[in-house]
Design a protein around this motif. Structure first.
Motif, PDB file in Angstrom:
ATOM      1  N   SER A  61       1.132  -1.244  -0.115  1.00  0.00           N
ATOM      2  CA  SER A  61      -0.444  -0.056   0.072  1.00  0.00           C
ATOM      3  C   SER A  61       0.739   1.306  -0.038  1.00  0.00           C
ATOM      4  N   ARG A  62       2.141   1.041  -0.245  1.00  0.00           N
ATOM      5  CA  ARG A  62       3.076   2.949  -0.344  1.00  0.00           C
ATOM      6  C   ARG A  62       2.879   3.192  -1.367  1.00  0.00           C
ATOM      7  N   ILE A  63       3.053   4.699  -1.047  1.00  0.00           N
ATOM      8  CA  ILE A  63       1.946   6.236  -1.477  1.00  0.00           C
ATOM      9  C   ILE A  63       3.303   5.748  -2.622  1.00  0.00           C
ATOM     10  N   THR A  64       4.370   5.242  -3.314  1.00  0.00           N
ATOM     11  CA  THR A  64       5.214   4.898  -4.206  1.00  0.00           C
ATOM     12  C   THR A  64       4.826   3.714  -4.818  1.00  0.00           C
ATOM     13  N   GLY A  65       4.464   2.741  -4.678  1.00  0.00           N
ATOM     14  CA  GLY A  65       3.778   1.365  -5.105  1.00  0.00           C
ATOM     15  C   GLY A  65       3.244   1.922  -6.216  1.00  0.00           C
ATOM     16  N   GLU A  66       2.985   2.489  -7.186  1.00  0.00           N
ATOM     17  CA  GLU A  66       1.681   2.588  -8.173  1.00  0.00           C
ATOM     18  C   GLU A  66       3.062   2.724  -9.390  1.00  0.00           C
ATOM     19  N   SER A  67       3.314   4.026  -8.322  1.00  0.00           N
ATOM     20  CA  SER A  67       4.816   4.219  -9.899  1.00  0.00           C
ATOM     21  C   SER A  67       6.042   3.492 -10.268  1.00  0.00           C
ATOM     22  N   ILE A  68       6.197   2.955  -9.002  1.00  0.00           N
ATOM     23  CA  ILE A  68       7.004   2.913  -9.413  1.00  0.00           C
ATOM     24  C   ILE A  68       6.804   0.543  -9.462  1.00  0.00           C
ATOM     25  N   ALA A  69       5.671   0.004  -9.734  1.00  0.00           N
ATOM     26  CA  ALA A  69       5.626  -0.542 -10.564  1.00  0.00           C
ATOM     27  C   ALA A  69       5.930  -0.449 -12.254  1.00  0.00           C
ATOM     28  N   GLN A  70       4.906   0.285 -12.103  1.00  0.00           N
ATOM     29  CA  GLN A  70       4.881   1.130 -13.951  1.00  0.00           C
ATOM     30  C   GLN A  70       6.488   1.288 -14.224  1.00  0.00           C
ATOM     31  N   THR A  71       7.492   1.454 -13.344  1.00  0.00           N
ATOM     32  CA  THR A  71       8.556   1.166 -14.253  1.00  0.00           C
ATOM     33  C   THR A  71       8.975   0.602 -13.941  1.00  0.00           C
ATOM     34  N   VAL A  72       8.660  -0.555 -12.566  1.00  0.00           N
ATOM     35  CA  VAL A  72       9.532  -2.239 -13.248  1.00  0.00           C
ATOM     36  C   VAL A  72       9.286  -2.831 -14.172  1.00  0.00           C
ATOM     37  N   HIS A 190     -14.914 -14.813  17.013  1.00  0.00           N
ATOM     38  CA  HIS A 190     -14.576 -13.661  16.869  1.00  0.00           C
ATOM     39  C   HIS A 190     -13.073 -13.254  16.876  1.00  0.00           C
ATOM     40  N   ILE A 191     -12.946 -12.290  16.020  1.00  0.00           N
ATOM     41  CA  ILE A 191     -11.110 -12.362  15.398  1.00  0.00           C
ATOM     42  C   ILE A 191     -11.008 -10.791  14.549  1.00  0.00           C
ATOM     43  N   VAL A 192     -10.071 -10.427  15.360  1.00  0.00           N
ATOM     44  CA  VAL A 192     -10.283  -9.596  14.617  1.00  0.00           C
ATOM     45  C   VAL A 192      -8.546  -8.728  14.753  1.00  0.00           C
ATOM     46  N   VAL A 193      -9.346  -8.206  13.543  1.00  0.00           N
ATOM     47  CA  VAL A 193      -7.933  -8.144  12.119  1.00  0.00           C
ATOM     48  C   VAL A 193      -7.227  -6.696  12.262  1.00  0.00           C
ATOM     49  N   ASP A 194      -6.133  -6.399  12.817  1.00  0.00           N
ATOM     50  CA  ASP A 194      -5.390  -5.149  12.372  1.00  0.00           C
ATOM     51  C   ASP A 194      -4.487  -5.180  11.243  1.00  0.00           C
ATOM     52  N   ALA A 195      -4.549  -4.335  10.122  1.00  0.00           N
ATOM     53  CA  ALA A 195      -3.635  -4.769   8.326  1.00  0.00           C
ATOM     54  C   ALA A 195      -3.207  -3.265   9.233  1.00  0.00           C
ATOM     55  N   GLY A 196      -2.793  -2.413   9.921  1.00  0.00           N
ATOM     56  CA  GLY A 196      -1.865  -1.325   9.936  1.00  0.00           C
ATOM     57  C   GLY A 196      -2.101  -0.779   8.297  1.00  0.00           C
ATOM     58  N   ASN A 197      -2.953  -0.416   8.150  1.00  0.00           N
ATOM     59  CA  ASN A 197      -3.473   0.082   6.149  1.00  0.00           C
ATOM     60  C   ASN A 197      -1.739  -0.499   5.981  1.00  0.00           C
ATOM     61  N   GLY A 198      -1.801  -1.314   5.905  1.00  0.00           N
ATOM     62  CA  GLY A 198      -0.259  -2.139   4.742  1.00  0.00           C
ATOM     63  C   GLY A 198      -1.700  -3.142   3.712  1.00  0.00           C
ATOM     64  N   ALA A 199      -1.375  -3.539   3.054  1.00  0.00           N
ATOM     65  CA  ALA A 199      -1.943  -4.431   2.188  1.00  0.00           C
ATOM     66  C   ALA A 199      -2.632  -6.172   2.693  1.00  0.00           C
ATOM     67  N   GLY A 200      -2.765  -6.176   4.304  1.00  0.00           N
ATOM     68  CA  GLY A 200      -3.490  -7.146   4.843  1.00  0.00           C
ATOM     69  C   GLY A 200      -4.686  -7.116   4.968  1.00  0.00           C
ATOM     70  N   GLU A 222      -8.046  -0.743   5.803  1.00  0.00           N
ATOM     71  CA  GLU A 222      -8.190   0.555   4.156  1.00  0.00           C
ATOM     72  C   GLU A 222      -6.576   0.693   3.793  1.00  0.00           C
ATOM     73  N   PRO A 223      -6.288   0.544   2.668  1.00  0.00           N
ATOM     74  CA  PRO A 223      -4.659   0.525   2.322  1.00  0.00           C
ATOM     75  C   PRO A 223      -4.700   2.287   1.927  1.00  0.00           C
ATOM     76  N   ASP A 224      -3.566   2.180   2.774  1.00  0.00           N
ATOM     77  CA  ASP A 224      -3.022   3.724   3.074  1.00  0.00           C
ATOM     78  C   ASP A 224      -1.615   3.527   3.286  1.00  0.00           C
ATOM     79  N   GLY A 225      -0.625   3.806   2.414  1.00  0.00           N
ATOM     80  CA  GLY A 225       0.503   4.523   2.439  1.00  0.00           C
ATOM     81  C   GLY A 225       1.234   5.303   3.607  1.00  0.00           C
ATOM     82  N   MET A 226       0.470   5.864   3.977  1.00  0.00           N
ATOM     83  CA  MET A 226       1.028   7.202   4.766  1.00  0.00           C
ATOM     84  C   MET A 226       0.541   6.501   6.372  1.00  0.00           C
ATOM     85  N   PHE A 227       0.105   5.191   6.362  1.00  0.00           N
ATOM     86  CA  PHE A 227       0.242   4.737   7.739  1.00  0.00           C
ATOM     87  C   PHE A 227      -0.439   6.047   8.892  1.00  0.00           C
ATOM     88  N   PRO A 228      -2.014   6.304   9.120  1.00  0.00           N
ATOM     89  CA  PRO A 228      -1.876   7.414   9.903  1.00  0.00           C
ATOM     90  C   PRO A 228      -2.174   6.474  10.870  1.00  0.00           C
TER      91      PRO A 228
END
Length: 492
Positions: A61-72, A190-200, A222-228
């Motif tokens: 979910s990093r903020i530069t993920g999509e732009s780097i993916a384009q270059t890759v 009852h299972i609680v998940v914390d994805a830390g706004n990453g990809a999980g 929710e994915p958020d590369g600023m990890f608020p």
């Protein structure tokens, strides 16, 4: 061009955004050159693929993920590769494309738990992630601006792989408990998940909920590369406090927390206590042993004395302490298996856990799926961990070395500490330690080692009684003061 500084163990990592005012290291040119060099490196070893090979590409979910993916993708298609564009994905899922989609290689764009301005590249083959030496060769090719001369430019094919990966995890649970998806094997849990706004976040919505689990109270999916909300890192105190609190508030049966790219995980029991580090290793060892004896568990060097007792006395196995670094423990476990040793698990205290049954892939989602299965089978996780002796105190200090040849200096410190310890009748030098020096004291133990890449010497201490680490530190300060090139101000 010179890209050697971007190598971090088995990954490429660097500053990829100016958001915090730092100079960008992982530039478009750097990403292109390193990816192009990977293509050269791959074809040099697989000449039959010179006219085209298939590579899956994903990002967290990093903020530069999509732009780097384009270059890759550009670098790979310029080299003639067919690219399967997987978009937002976990790191373990990218390896699994080499299994399920039979890709020749995979690239994940991630910097694990590092700050929001960082990013990186991780390369996979069907045999696993590239080793450090392999990546050194790739970097050398990138520095030399090596390129593949493709007869024909490759193509990009959008590929929605994550639903297939999630279905595999659901199938694991269903098969283990003998129910179908329609029978909702996790109903009533009852299972609680914390994805830390990453990809999980997918784990809550695409694995647990479809099988009937109550995921109310799950957070930061929710994915958020600023990890608020908090650093997506199961080793981070604030992150663990957050998921522990969520479990208590919701009266959940289990809490799960992932790092950004889901190759690591931690858990929380129904009592709100974290299942992390030594407790996670103990639980993973129990599951990997599966009731058998005479097995070997490979861990990194900083694990506790209580864990060794648990693996060897409670479970009936052998604890093999090895060097820090998840790839080090994985490679050692594979080496032992090749020699005929029954080694079902390689795991690091950071949460990297690789099971033999799962390609020795460090996959946080796979590990927690095994834990969910234990829960669904009616196992009492607290009872499984009850025999594990926990220390009263644990501390870590990191001493910076100011001498240019830090490796030689650090090794000298370790050699002299060995001599110092051998002259103390109340110190016992561990005979099964394979990194630095580990010494048992009347209070517990200490371990001094040299960082793999940095001019740093970490000191880990554990005590069975309150105040024990302070007593050992007081003794060690006398020894360390003789080394002017070692900054021990953190000891106070």
């Amino acid at each position: 061009m010179e890209y050697t500084h971007l190598k971090s163990g088995t990954d490429i990592r660097g500053v990829a955004s100016k958001i915090f005012g730092k100079t960008v290291e992982l530039t478009d040119q750097a990403v292109y050159d390193i990816t192009a060099a990977f293509a050269v490196w791959y074809i040099e070893r697989h000449s039959e693929k010179a006219n085209g090979f298939t590579v899956a590409v994903g990002h967290d979910s990093r903020i530069t993920g999509e732009s780097i993916a384009q270059t890759v993708k550009q670098a790979l298609t310029d080299a003639g590769a067919t690219v399967l564009d997987c978009g937002l994905a976990s790191t373990p899922a990218m390896f699994m494309t080499t299994v399920d989609l039979m890709t020749d290689a995979a690239v994940q764009i991630t910097a694990s738990h590092h700050p929001a301005d960082r990013n990186g590249l991780k390369f996979f083959l069907p045999s696993g992630g590239l080793d450090s030496d392999d990546l050194t060769d790739v970097i050398a090719l990138a520095n030399a601006q090596k390129r593949v001369t493709a007869k024909e430019k490759g193509t990009v094919r959008p590929t929605d792989y994550m639903p297939r990966y999630a279905a595999r995890l659901r199938r694991m649970i269903c098969d283990a408990v003998g129910k179908t998806e329609l029978q909702k094997p996790l109903a009533g849990y009852h299972i609680v998940v914390d994805a830390g706004n990453g990809a999980g976040g997918f784990y809550a919505t695409d694995v647990l909920e479809p099988l009937g689990a109550d995921i109310t109270g799950s957070q930061f999916l929710e994915p958020d590369g600023m990890f608020p909300n908090h650093i997506p890192n199961p080793e981070d105190g604030q992150a663990m406090e957050s998921i522990c609190g969520a479990v208590v508030r919701c009266h959940a049966d289990l809490g799960i927390i992932f790092d950004t790219d889901v190759d690591r995980a931690g858990c929380v029991g129904a009592d709100g206590k974290e299942i992390n580090r030594n407790r996670l290793i103990a639980l993973a060892s129990y599951m990997a042993a599966n009731g058998k004896k005479d097995f070997t568990i490979v861990t990194d060097s900083v694990t506790s004395d209580g864990l060794k007792e648990y693996i060897e006395k409670t479970l009936g196995g052998t604890h093999f302490r090895y060097k820090r670094g998840y790839k080090n423990v994985i490679n050692k476990a594979q080496e032992l298996c090749d020699k005929g040793v029954d080694c079902p698990l390689a795991i690091e205290t950071s949460g990297h856990a690789a099971l033999r049954e799962n390609y020795f892939l460090d996959d946080g989602a796979y590990l927690v799926t095994k834990i969910v299965i234990e829960l669904a089978r009616g196992k009492n996780i607290a009872a499984i961990l009850e025999p594990l002796r926990l220390p009263a105190e644990e501390k870590e200090f990191r001493f910076r070395i100011s001498v240019p040849d830090f490796r030689s200096y650090g090794n000298r410190v370790i050699e002299e500490l060995q001599q110092f310890a051998s002259m103390r009748p109340d110190y016992v030098i561990a005979d099964d330690n394979r990194e630095g020096i580990r010494v048992s004291t009347p209070n517990g133990f200490f371990l001094l080692r040299l960082s793999v890449h940095d001019p740093v010497m970490p000191l880990n201490l554990e005590s069975d009684r309150p105040g024990g680490t302070a007593a050992d530190i007081a003794e060690l300060k006398v020894f360390f003061k003789r080394f002017d090139g070692l900054d021990i101000t953190c000891l106070g």
